[in-house]
Motif scaffolding. Structure first.
Motif, short mmCIF file in Angstrom:
data_model
loop_
_atom_site.label_atom_id
_atom_site.label_comp_id
_atom_site.label_asym_id
_atom_site.label_seq_id
_atom_site.Cartn_x
_atom_site.Cartn_y
_atom_site.Cartn_z
N SER A 1 -17.29 35.88 13.85
CA SER A 1 -18.18 36.96 13.42
C SER A 1 -19.63 36.63 13.69
N ALA B 1 -20.48 37.11 17.38
CA ALA B 1 -20.62 38.54 17.66
C ALA B 1 -21.94 39.07 17.11
N MET B 2 -22.23 38.68 15.87
CA MET B 2 -23.45 39.16 15.23
C MET B 2 -24.70 38.70 15.97
N GLY C 1 -16.00 36.08 20.32
CA GLY C 1 -16.93 36.77 19.43
C GLY C 1 -18.16 37.26 20.17
N GLY D 1 -19.32 41.09 20.52
CA GLY D 1 -20.65 41.56 20.12
C GLY D 1 -21.31 42.38 21.21
N GLY E 1 -23.38 48.15 15.39
CA GLY E 1 -22.75 46.89 15.78
C GLY E 1 -23.18 45.73 14.92
N THR F 1 -20.58 43.51 12.49
CA THR F 1 -20.41 42.07 12.69
C THR F 1 -20.92 41.26 11.51
N GLY G 1 -18.30 41.24 8.91
CA GLY G 1 -17.21 40.33 9.26
C GLY G 1 -17.46 38.90 8.84
#
Length: 442
Positions: free
Chosen positions: A249, A252-253, A380, A384, A396, A400, A403
């Motif tokens: 997560s 992705a973030m 991830g 993202g 988005g 993320t 998550g």
């Protein structure tokens, strides 16, 4: 970055005098600080160079970050098996010498006008591969250097140096890319790694390498032993799952975040670097508190509460807007809280892992947890990029960030939450690596 004198002045609290008087520990601390400063600078330099110079899309930025993280998935298990039978000092020296050479070559290529996106991908992969070796080796090095009852404070000191790098690295990287050029930023990274190489090379203590049995297993069999050991311990299993949830997560973030700050909030590279660097002071405070809080409240309470606080704070970021005067102060506060919570978790988890793991299994246990936890980061990062491109940056980022709360939820439902004020016993005291193991001993 805190000076050595400031660290000594705090030694009565964060590092016992007996530990700080250890010259080899000081050299490891200095080398770790320089190496982490170079690493955290490069984590900002490469993405910002791609975004600001090549106008990289969300998908291209996701690929760049994924390529840099791919060595964790590809190499961690092999590196862990290798480090268990090798001198960690040699590994760290060669690794940082390699990173200095790679970044020096990149700086030369950039100054000659040959540094493009394909070269950045190759650079990110090479630096990531060498970082896997260093990260596993320095964790094992501490176990071989200090006594078991000094592990928490030793980790607190080393994580404090990483916090100092988090303070300086992003700010230096953002400023260099924004005010000067990517080649100059790459050259500064090379100098940090060269300093680390020199400091760690001066370590003089003869390193005690665990003896292997006469017919010691090699290659895949040693890797399988590490996997079986971690899978057989309930606490280490929980660490793996919680780490994987967080790292996936977070990767992705961060991909969305690095696009959100300059494009949605219209922040310059320097301000982006400062926003990222805000995690450093929080992490520095977290490394100091990590030497005290587990002994007062228990490792379980500290782990769950710190993870929930540090991970949950990013839910505030999607509500920020470029026109607000509170945007930059809010970003600094978010970074500080994230650094504080994350560092408490890092120090406590590392101490638990080192305490329950026999000396001959330290490298493989560290590498197995790295493989499971960090191995998902390329996926991830790619996710993202897809979410930012398909759903927009603000949505988005919200998804993320939410998550990231999976990690404290996993810890709260695991044996980690029941850890008390004392570290659990090593499996050396429970019958050895291959002997009977109680997976609920924590």
């Amino acid at each position: 970055m805190p000076s050595a004198s400031s660290a000594v002045s705090d030694s009565g609290r964060s590092v016992p005098p007996s530990l700080w008087r250890n010259a080899d520990f000081r050299r490891l601390w200095v080398g770790q600080t320089a190496s982490q400063l170079g690493e955290h600078t490069s984590l900002v330099v490469l993405p910002l160079f791609a975004v600001l110079t090549f106008d990289a899309s969300a998908g291209e930025l996701g690929v760049l970050r994924a390529v840099g993280q791919a060595p964790i998935l590809l190499l961690s298990l092999f590196v862990g098996a290798w480090v268990d039978g090798w001198r960690t000092r040699t590994t760290m020296v060669l690794t940082d010498a390699g990173r200095a050479l790679v970044l020096g070559a990149a700086a030369a290529a950039g100054l000659s006008g040959r540094l493009g996106l394909p070269a950045l991908l190759a650079l990110a992969f090479a630096v990531g591969a060498l970082s896997v070796f260093f990260d596993v080796a320095y964790q094992v090095s501490l176990v071989r250097l200090v006594e078991r009852d000094q592990l928490v404070r030793g980790n607190s000191a080393l994580e404090g140096s990483r916090s100092a790098a988090q303070i300086g690295g992003p700010a230096v990287g953002g400023a260099l890319v924004s005010l000067l050029s990517a080649p100059v930023a790459a050259a500064s990274n090379a100098l940090f790694f060269a300093l680390s190489c020199v400091s760690i090379r001066r370590m003089r203590r003869a390193e005690s390498i665990p003896e292997r049995p006469e017919h010691a297993p090699r290659g895949w069999r040693r890797i399988r032993e590490g996997l079986r050991f971690v899978a057989g311990d309930a606490a280490l299993r929980a660490v793996c799952v919680a780490s994987a949830a967080f790292q996936f997560s977070f990767a992705a973030m961060m991909t969305v975040y690095l696009l959100f700050l300059p494009r949605e909030l219209h922040l310059s590279g320097t301000v982006v670097g400062l926003a990222l660097a805000a995690a450093g002071p929080g992490a520095l405070l977290g490394s100091l508190l990590a030497a005290r809080l587990p002994g007062r409240f228990g490792y379980g309470v500290v782990l769950v509460c710190a993870a929930a606080l540090g991970d949950g704070v990013f839910l505030c970021v999607p509500a920020l807007h470029a026109s607000s005067a509170l945007t930059v102060p809010a970003l600094l506060a978010v970074g500080f809280v994230f650094g504080l919570g994350g560092q408490l978790v890092n120090v406590a988890v590392m101490a638990v892992r080192q305490a329950v793991t026999p000396d001959g299994m330290q490298g493989r246990a560290a590498a197995t947890i790295t493989f499971v936890g960090m191995g998902v980061t390329p996926l991830g990062s790619l996710l993202g990029g897809v979410l930012a491109q398909e759903w927009g940056l603000r949505t988005g980022l919200l998804v993320t960030a939410a998550g990231m709360l999976l990690s404290p939820a996993v810890m709260a439902l695991s044996p980690l939450a029941r850890l008390g004020r004392h570290l659990p016993a090593s499996h050396d005291a429970l019958g050895g690596v291959d002997g009977p193991q109680d997976p609920t001993h924590v």
